[in-house]
Design a protein around this motif. Sequence first.
Motif: not given
Length: 96
Positions: A47-69
């Motif tokens: 499910n890579p499309e679940l996470f929003e595009i954050k930068k330059q109209l193509r890069y997405r970010e998935l935030t880890l909860i337990k570790f700060p990454f």
Amino acid sequence: MVFKIKILPLAEKEIDESIQFYENRSKDLGKQFLTYLKSYLKVLKTNPELFEIKKQLRYRELTLIKFPFVIIYEIIDNEVIVYSVFHTSRNPKRKP
């Protein structure tokens, strides 16, 4: 659809350094980090499309909860390209 995960050299280096950092802090913490990270990569495989595009109209970010990454990635055809596993306490301007 199942996507292929491709981790680029910068992300590999960041992962290795993070594992070493956590292992130096506490025995098996690096191993826990890697296991946790792999669980997030499994989510990206399906499910890579679940996470929003954050930068330059193509890069997405998935935030880890337990570790700060955050995992910074892009979807190209049937492949998820992981550019960085970025520690959130670092300067956000240095984020790839």
